[in-house]
Design a protein around this motif. Structure first.
Motif, PDB file in Angstrom:
ATOM      1  N   HIS A  73      -2.990   9.775  -2.609  1.00 44.09           N
ATOM      2  CA  HIS A  73      -4.070   9.122  -3.153  1.00 44.09           C
ATOM      3  C   HIS A  73      -4.426   7.594  -2.607  1.00 44.09           C
ATOM      4  O   HIS A  73      -5.118   6.682  -3.357  1.00 44.09           O
ATOM      5  CB  HIS A  73      -3.860   8.946  -4.659  1.00 44.09           C
ATOM      6  CG  HIS A  73      -3.886  10.131  -5.436  1.00 44.09           C
ATOM      7  ND1 HIS A  73      -4.930  10.761  -6.086  1.00 44.09           N
ATOM      8  CD2 HIS A  73      -2.904  11.047  -6.119  1.00 44.09           C
ATOM      9  CE1 HIS A  73      -4.607  11.773  -6.884  1.00 44.09           C
ATOM     10  NE2 HIS A  73      -3.263  11.980  -6.504  1.00 44.09           N
ATOM     11  N   ALA A  74      -4.018   7.451  -1.407  1.00 45.12           N
ATOM     12  CA  ALA A  74      -4.286   6.220  -0.575  1.00 45.12           C
ATOM     13  C   ALA A  74      -5.774   6.459  -0.211  1.00 45.12           C
ATOM     14  O   ALA A  74      -6.090   7.638   0.031  1.00 45.12           O
ATOM     15  CB  ALA A  74      -3.364   5.846   0.450  1.00 45.12           C
ATOM     16  N   PRO A  75      -6.649   5.312   0.062  1.00 47.04           N
ATOM     17  CA  PRO A  75      -8.135   5.376   0.256  1.00 47.04           C
ATOM     18  C   PRO A  75      -8.125   6.128   1.603  1.00 47.04           C
ATOM     19  O   PRO A  75      -7.487   5.768   2.794  1.00 47.04           O
ATOM     20  CB  PRO A  75      -8.500   4.157   0.282  1.00 47.04           C
ATOM     21  CG  PRO A  75      -7.489   3.143  -0.478  1.00 47.04           C
ATOM     22  CD  PRO A  75      -6.328   3.855  -0.333  1.00 47.04           C
ATOM     23  N   PRO A  76      -9.214   7.131   1.742  1.00 47.97           N
ATOM     24  CA  PRO A  76      -9.336   7.586   3.014  1.00 47.97           C
ATOM     25  C   PRO A  76     -10.239   6.489   3.658  1.00 47.97           C
ATOM     26  O   PRO A  76     -10.658   5.435   3.303  1.00 47.97           O
ATOM     27  CB  PRO A  76     -10.369   8.858   2.675  1.00 47.97           C
ATOM     28  CG  PRO A  76     -10.543   8.745   1.181  1.00 47.97           C
ATOM     29  CD  PRO A  76      -9.678   7.676   0.584  1.00 47.97           C
ATOM     30  N   GLY A  86      -0.208  -0.723  -4.840  1.00 53.75           N
ATOM     31  CA  GLY A  86       0.174  -0.215  -3.154  1.00 53.75           C
ATOM     32  C   GLY A  86      -0.942   0.584  -2.591  1.00 53.75           C
ATOM     33  O   GLY A  86      -0.972   1.121  -1.521  1.00 53.75           O
ATOM     34  N   VAL A  87      -1.755   1.132  -3.612  1.00 58.29           N
ATOM     35  CA  VAL A  87      -2.946   2.078  -3.124  1.00 58.29           C
ATOM     36  C   VAL A  87      -4.337   1.732  -3.548  1.00 58.29           C
ATOM     37  O   VAL A  87      -4.912   2.462  -3.992  1.00 58.29           O
ATOM     38  CB  VAL A  87      -2.465   3.458  -3.487  1.00 58.29           C
ATOM     39  CG1 VAL A  87      -1.289   4.170  -2.717  1.00 58.29           C
ATOM     40  CG2 VAL A  87      -2.155   3.636  -5.037  1.00 58.29           C
ATOM     41  N   ALA A  88      -4.546   0.530  -3.552  1.00 56.38           N
ATOM     42  CA  ALA A  88      -5.949  -0.095  -3.617  1.00 56.38           C
ATOM     43  C   ALA A  88      -6.316   0.217  -5.202  1.00 56.38           C
ATOM     44  O   ALA A  88      -7.783   0.346  -5.105  1.00 56.38           O
ATOM     45  CB  ALA A  88      -6.813   0.225  -2.569  1.00 56.38           C
ATOM     46  N   GLN A  89      -5.493   0.497  -5.993  1.00 51.75           N
ATOM     47  CA  GLN A  89      -6.323   1.088  -7.416  1.00 51.75           C
ATOM     48  C   GLN A  89      -6.199  -0.196  -8.309  1.00 51.75           C
ATOM     49  O   GLN A  89      -6.952  -0.197  -9.326  1.00 51.75           O
ATOM     50  CB  GLN A  89      -5.099   1.956  -8.127  1.00 51.75           C
ATOM     51  CG  GLN A  89      -5.078   3.092  -7.564  1.00 51.75           C
ATOM     52  CD  GLN A  89      -6.349   4.490  -7.952  1.00 51.75           C
ATOM     53  OE1 GLN A  89      -6.715   4.113  -8.967  1.00 51.75           O
ATOM     54  NE2 GLN A  89      -6.904   4.830  -6.957  1.00 51.75           N
ATOM     55  N   CYS A  90      -5.554  -1.298  -8.380  1.00 53.67           N
ATOM     56  CA  CYS A  90      -5.405  -2.338  -9.414  1.00 53.67           C
ATOM     57  C   CYS A  90      -6.108  -3.739  -8.991  1.00 53.67           C
ATOM     58  O   CYS A  90      -6.290  -4.485  -9.845  1.00 53.67           O
ATOM     59  CB  CYS A  90      -4.013  -2.367  -9.958  1.00 53.67           C
ATOM     60  SG  CYS A  90      -2.889  -3.599  -8.647  1.00 53.67           S
ATOM     61  N   ARG A 109      -8.358  -5.610  -0.292  1.00 56.16           N
ATOM     62  CA  ARG A 109      -7.163  -5.412  -0.895  1.00 56.16           C
ATOM     63  C   ARG A 109      -5.989  -5.234   0.128  1.00 56.16           C
ATOM     64  O   ARG A 109      -5.956  -4.325   0.993  1.00 56.16           O
ATOM     65  CB  ARG A 109      -6.987  -3.894  -1.778  1.00 56.16           C
ATOM     66  CG  ARG A 109      -8.172  -4.187  -2.679  1.00 56.16           C
ATOM     67  CD  ARG A 109      -8.762  -3.164  -3.661  1.00 56.16           C
ATOM     68  NE  ARG A 109      -9.546  -3.485  -4.603  1.00 56.16           N
ATOM     69  CZ  ARG A 109      -9.441  -3.443  -5.977  1.00 56.16           C
ATOM     70  NH1 ARG A 109      -8.477  -2.604  -6.378  1.00 56.16           N
ATOM     71  NH2 ARG A 109     -10.449  -3.868  -6.501  1.00 56.16           N
ATOM     72  N   SER A 110      -5.097  -6.203   0.146  1.00 56.13           N
ATOM     73  CA  SER A 110      -4.204  -6.476   1.215  1.00 56.13           C
ATOM     74  C   SER A 110      -3.182  -5.488   1.111  1.00 56.13           C
ATOM     75  O   SER A 110      -2.418  -5.540   2.143  1.00 56.13           O
ATOM     76  CB  SER A 110      -3.403  -7.976   0.985  1.00 56.13           C
ATOM     77  OG  SER A 110      -2.783  -8.281  -0.190  1.00 56.13           O
ATOM     78  N   CYS A 111      -2.943  -4.725  -0.056  1.00 53.19           N
ATOM     79  CA  CYS A 111      -2.009  -3.860   0.207  1.00 53.19           C
ATOM     80  C   CYS A 111      -2.252  -2.602   1.081  1.00 53.19           C
ATOM     81  O   CYS A 111      -1.243  -2.001   1.347  1.00 53.19           O
ATOM     82  CB  CYS A 111      -1.608  -3.164  -1.385  1.00 53.19           C
ATOM     83  SG  CYS A 111      -2.659  -2.019  -1.900  1.00 53.19           S
ATOM     84  N   VAL A 112      -3.514  -2.341   1.295  1.00 53.17           N
ATOM     85  CA  VAL A 112      -3.838  -1.364   2.336  1.00 53.17           C
ATOM     86  C   VAL A 112      -4.656  -1.793   3.443  1.00 53.17           C
ATOM     87  O   VAL A 112      -4.975  -0.979   4.379  1.00 53.17           O
ATOM     88  CB  VAL A 112      -5.091  -0.032   1.481  1.00 53.17           C
ATOM     89  CG1 VAL A 112      -3.957   0.579   0.552  1.00 53.17           C
ATOM     90  CG2 VAL A 112      -6.044  -0.889   0.907  1.00 53.17           C
ATOM     91  N   THR A 113      -4.500  -3.113   3.636  1.00 52.57           N
ATOM     92  CA  THR A 113      -5.105  -3.813   4.743  1.00 52.57           C
ATOM     93  C   THR A 113      -3.977  -4.006   5.715  1.00 52.57           C
ATOM     94  O   THR A 113      -3.335  -4.956   5.542  1.00 52.57           O
ATOM     95  CB  THR A 113      -6.042  -4.936   4.465  1.00 52.57           C
ATOM     96  OG1 THR A 113      -6.966  -4.363   3.498  1.00 52.57           O
ATOM     97  CG2 THR A 113      -6.344  -5.395   5.571  1.00 52.57           C
TER      98      THR A 113
END
Lengths: 721, 219, 157
Positions: free
Chosen positions: B127-130, C39-43, C56-60
């Protein structure tokens, strides 16, 4: 969470007695210390020039006053409210003081931040100890000036001699004051004379939370500390057979991988710890592990099976009687017409924004802990016991909590951090991933209820509730076989006065899924069942739901609350196409009534137009914080009613992150209007009691609008018609 | 409550009704495809295509478009060509949670711009962003909606320069190798691939266009 | 070695290119105001500005941030006095406070691009920031207050 852990009520007698139990004659207003050295000098402070007036008040020679928050700050405002109380009677200005968190210690008489107990459990003591300190400072000043004490008064951290205008600040008086005998007859201010209490003063901690300076557990840093992530069994209690860390050890920064056992309630849970020099490496290392588990020896349940078992029990078993007046079963059996319905609430995870974490430093003769802890004294006792060290050798430091909701009052993660630190002989921060936090529990139990009732001549002739849901107490201690002590939590006591035939029973039900408190505990699920059923009974009696409650809740405070609800909401002047629902619940000594107004959305489904909340919490400190707690409780209640639930498949928790555990977002928030009742009753809780009435008020409103009765949570508001 | 819940956020049954209405509308205003005389706006579209490249084989063209359509309606393509102003997510093409809005340029709004979460490549993990370079929706003035379109309507829309960003035949042919188009074949973890390989798709796309870009019959 | 410019200071970090910016900020540079929530750009708890955008620094990954200007909550203003910070303090928006670094950093982009946001604009900008304490009503109110402050300050100058 029980009241037994809150500070005992300090009537003058118990105050003296408790001071005696402390074993130390404190020179100045100290109540509970068992630390003989703590009477004058706070051993944790570097300079000997700091006087600990008592466990809550530290005065430096310079006049700087530091007040101690003995409870956890997890959003509910103790970091502000406790000082707001102390400052009132001590006569210091909030802008001039420091506030620090207490360490875990018995001297605070109970630090568990749960059961909405911080204020209601401490305020009388805080008022008294602050006033005592003030009087001793006045006596000290009067002695120096050789004037009568009644010519002196305290103001803004100084004692002033009224006739001469002379003044000395508290730092100039503290040492002398600390050697005086403790007065036992201090007068407390009248409520009308309060300058701080009862006012919506701005929170002391807010500026720290707008620039990143507030240190939450996960932000705490200790020299030389490492970071750890732990792979735990997805079915929660499987045994570790083996693990392959080859890929993990290739990740730069990973230092060590080893098996651990964490204590959860009375069971030990296997895990594989990955220690690294940063959180990312630890979390990546955890993902790269190949672990073989033995999941035999316990049931792997799925949500439909859990639900079915509870429903079967409710149809077959009477359960253990918790409360009974008259003989409702007899009336129900004889009735030609009765209501007999089932309500269901789901399991929930806590999902605090700050995932579970903790730092521990094991040092053979001493263990130090830092973390977002709801109960530092419990952690101290638990670690002391499990690692066989005296309690004073276990130093527990609180940080700010990024939400707690009950989860962070549990001892498992603290224990886990110590186990890992012991193995690596270094300070270590354990970092639970969001997925760990969501799926490892313990969870709020999902509870099913059967409500049976008979209406005769428009009156409640009989009311009978049975509940079937996991019992948190069963996990805490060996109480299996006893009924759930919280079976009636949330249900208003005055109903027992007016309903002549009424019973509540608990049908014991367990699964291998560990359960724990969640904001407002059983009231969060009971409230839905009991207040929905009351609505169904009102409908059966062809009565207005608010008037129906008014008729059966004769207690004067509740009557005032109901009048207020009717007045502010326009209950009686509702328009066509508007649905109004009401619910009233009581928990932790506060009663909250809510009215929800709903209408149909153009695009289908239901929208909430407005929520009115009226709280009677008796004596209170800061109405603005109360309003915030009520707003927050409503939104959390909305989430649990209509957005998310924890489900299980084959023994594993399903909703791993926010993509599956949906949260209300800014566009989902209803308009809210909050009212607080003013009276002179003792303080009640604030952080939790506004959550339980929301779900039933909402579903009752939906029934009012559509005729659709929702008896199972969560439901989708877009699908209601 | 829900004062800003977009109207797109509707229950499935309602959604279908809405699509049906849109389909009816699009049929009424539809235009004919390349290579076929039209009394409507064919002139504009026709002249955009050099006559020499058009082979005018309606059967081959329509057959090829079946494949094209299957790809374009797969979640990997349709999710960023929604009917509303909010993209779709996942293999079930649900409305993107947290409701990011298209914005004028198709790149999102304020703190909710696509690239704030969607990197230049897929982020690893469930579920991580594509991601892909320049991740975005079609802009507000050229929405290029796939969601809910029939094969007939979509074929016409694709070649209508007023609706396709003024793409002529050459540009349309090139578009098969556009970075975002290609990213459909690099799905993030948990997302399915389009129903055929990119080369097969490209072949069908080219065949469809080069044989006259005929639209399948209305159904 | 990864070179990061954070709050106008340059740092050489001995980390791999694929470390998310979040963990570089928190664990390497000790800037813990930026939070881990999902950790997955959700919050949205981890929002920082990358050349002014609310990423979102958790996925950048840090590789994306190299050569760009990174601003964290610690660097939003010198004295905790950005209009949003002042508005947040004026009405005590935070409860636990954990999500509010991200809330404020998201709101800052809104206010830069829209001087007079409506409720709908605020929803569009803030939809990605979850608050478990339910401070949303105050987030909305504070953004309106901050917009007012910002407009008044601009009218004066």
């Amino acid at each position: 969470m029980s009241d037994s852990n809150t500070i005992p009520n300090t009537s003058r007698r118990s105050f003296l007695k408790l001071a005696g139990i402390g074993g130390t004659a404190f020179y100045l207003g100290v109540f509970y210390s068992d630390d003989a050295s703590a009477n004058v000098i706070n051993p944790d402070l570097p300079a000997a020039s700091k006087i600990e007036m008592n466990a809550w008040i530290i005065i430096e020679e310079s006049g700087k006053v530091t007040l101690v928050d003995h409870r956890a700050e997890m959003g509910q405002g103790s970091f502000h409210s406790v000082p707001q109380i102390i400052a009132e009677e001590l006569e210091v200005d909030l802008k001039d003081i420091n506030v620090i968190f207490a360490q875990g210690s018995k001297k605070y008489g109970g630090q568990i931040t749960g059961g909405s107990s911080t204020i209601r459990g401490s305020y009388k003591n805080l008022l008294k100890l602050s006033a005592t300190a003030r009087e001793m400072l006045i006596t000290a000043a009067a002695g120096i000036w050789a004037v009568p004490a009644n010519e002196c008064f305290a103001q803004s951290g100084a004692i002033i001699h009224k006739p001469s205008g002379k003044s000395l600040h508290y730092g100039q008086l503290a040492e002398k004051a600390s050697k005086l005998p403790t007065p036992t007859d201090v007068k407390l201010k009248k409520r009308a004379d309060y300058k701080l209490i009862g006012k919506g003063i701005r929170r002391i901690d807010t500026p720290l939370k707008t620039n990143g300076k507030a240190i939450f557990g996960l932000d705490k840093r200790i020299d030389g500390m490492l970071f750890a992530a732990v792979e735990r069994n997805p079915r929660l209690r499987g045994k570790l057979v083996s693990f392959d860390a080859a890929e993990t050890l290739k990740i730069p920064g990973v230092k060590k991988v080893f098996k651990i056992q964490m204590q959860v309630h009375s069971t030990l849970r296997d895990g594989v710890a990955v220690v690294a020099d940063n959180s990312w490496a630890a979390l990546q290392g955890k993902k790269a592990l190949k672990v073989v588990w033995d999941d035999s020896g316990f049931e792997h349940l799925s949500s439909p099976e859990i639900a079915k078992r509870k429903l079967d029990l409710l149809q077959k078993e009477e359960g253990l009687i918790v409360k009974k007046e008259g003989d409702p079963s007899k009336i129900i059996a004889a009735a030609t017409k009765k209501l007999d319905v089932v309500y269901e609430t789901p399991y929930q995870s806590h999902y605090a924004m700050e995932p579970v974490n903790c730092i521990a430093h094991y040092q053979d003769t001493k263990i130090e802990i830092w973390g977002p802890l709801q109960a530092p004294d419990w952690m101290q006792q638990h670690i002391s016991k499990t690692f066989s060290l005296p309690a004073e050798s276990v130093i527990v430091n609180m940080t700010f909590l990024g939400g707690g909701f009950g989860r962070k009052a549990f001892t498992d993660y603290c224990h886990e951090a110590v186990v890992i630190s012991k193995e690596i002989k270094k300070p270590v921060q354990i970092v639970w991933s969001r997925e760990d936090d969501a799926t490892q529990g313990p969870f709020r139990p999902g509870v099913s209820y059967r409500g049976e009732g008979v209406i005769e001549n428009g009156e409640i002739a009989a009311l009978k509730f049975r509940m079937a849901g996991q019992n948190i107490d069963h996990w805490m201690s060996d109480k299996r076989g006893k009924p759930n002590g919280s079976t009636t939590e949330g249900f208003l006591a005055p109903y027992f006065e007016s309903i002549k035939n009424i019973s509540f029973s608990d049908i014991p039900f367990e699964t291998p899924i560990p359960v724990l408190w969640w904001r407002s505990v059983y009231a969060s699920t009971n409230g839905f069942a009991y207040e929905s059923f009351m609505d169904e009974m009102a409908h059966e009696a062809k009565a207005d739901p608010l008037d129906f409650r008014r008729k059966y809740l004769k207690e004067p405070r509740v009557q005032i609350l109901i009048d207020k609800m009717e007045e502010v909401s326009g209950w009686k002047s509702r328009k066509k196409n508007e649905g109004y629902g009401v619910a009233i619940t009581e928990c932790f000594d506060s009663t909250v009534g809510q009215i929800v107004k709903v209408s149909k959305k153009r695009t289908g489904g239901i929208k909430i137009d407005k929520v009115w909340a009226v709280m009677d919490c008796g004596w209170y400190v800061n109405p603005d914080i109360i309003e915030a707690q009520i707003e927050g409780s409503i939104i959390m209640g909305l989430g649990a009613a209509a957005f998310h639930e924890m489900t299980f498949t084959d023994g594993m928790a399903d909703k791993k992150n926010f993509y599956e555990y949906n949260m209300p977002r800014i566009y989902d928030m209803p308009e809210m209007e909050v009212h607080i009742i003013d009276n002179d009753a003792d303080a009640g809780g604030v952080g939790e009691p506004a959550l339980p009435p929301f779900a039933p008020a909402l579903t009752n409103a939906i029934f009012d609008l559509t005729g659709t009765r929702i008896r199972k949570l969560p439901f989708n508001m877009d699908e209601v018609s | 409550m829900n004062n800003n819940r977009p109207s797109h956020y509707i229950s499935p049954s309602k959604k279908n009704k809405k699509i049906a209405v849109l389909l009816v509308l699009s049929v009424i205003i539809s235009v004919t495809a390349f290579g076929i005389n039209s009394r409507y706006n064919a002139q504009n579209t026709y002249t955009a295509i050099p006559k020499s490249t058009v082979k005018k084989d309606s059967i081959a063209s329509v057959k090829a478009f079946e494949k094209v359509y299957a790809v374009l309606m797969s979640p990997r393509c349709v999710n960023c060509h929604p009917i509303g102003d909010i993209p779709l997510q996942g293999d079930d093409s649900h409305v993107h949670k947290m409701f990011p809005k298209r914005g004028e340029d198709g790149k999102g709004l304020y703190a909710m711009k696509c690239a704030n979460c969607h990197q230049s490549e897929n982020t690893k993990g469930e579920h991580a962003p594509p991601g892909a370079e320049n991740w975005h929706l079609p802009p507000a003035n050229m929405k290029m909606v796939f969601e809910g379109r029939s094969a007939h309507d979509l074929a016409k829309q694709l070649i209508d320069t007023k609706q396709n960003g003024n793409k002529d035949m050459k540009k349309l042919l090139e578009h098969a190798d556009d970075g975002l188009v290609l990213s459909g074949w690099k799905p993030a973890q948990g997302n399915s691939l389009p129903p055929m390989s990119h080369s097969e798709f490209k072949k069908a796309w080219t065949t469809w266009l080069e044989n006259g870009a005929y639209a399948p019959a209305k159904k | 070695m990864v070179k990061l410019n954070v709050n106008s200071k340059s740092h050489d970090c001995d980390i791999s290119n694929d470390m998310p910016l979040l963990w570089a900020l928190r664990d390497i540079l000790n800037l813990t105001g930026t939070k881990y929530g999902c950790g997955v750009a959700q919050c949205g708890a981890c929002v920082v500005h990358l050349d002014g955008e609310a990423v979102r620094s958790c996925v950048t990954k840090v590789s994306r941030a190299e050569g760009k200007k990174i601003t964290t909550i610690e660097g939003l203003s010198l004295n905790n006095d950005h209009p949003l910070q002042k508005a947040w303090q004026e009405i005590d928006v935070p409860q636990c406070g954990y999500c509010h670094s991200g809330q404020i950093m998201s709101a800052a982009v809104l206010l830069r691009e829209n001087k007079n946001p409506t409720d709908e604009d605020i929803d569009n900008a803030m939809a990605g920031n979850i608050c478990r304490c339910g401070t949303y009503p105050r987030v909305r109110k504070a953004i309106h207050i901050a917009a007012d402050m910002q407009r008044k300050a601009e009218n004066k100058s």
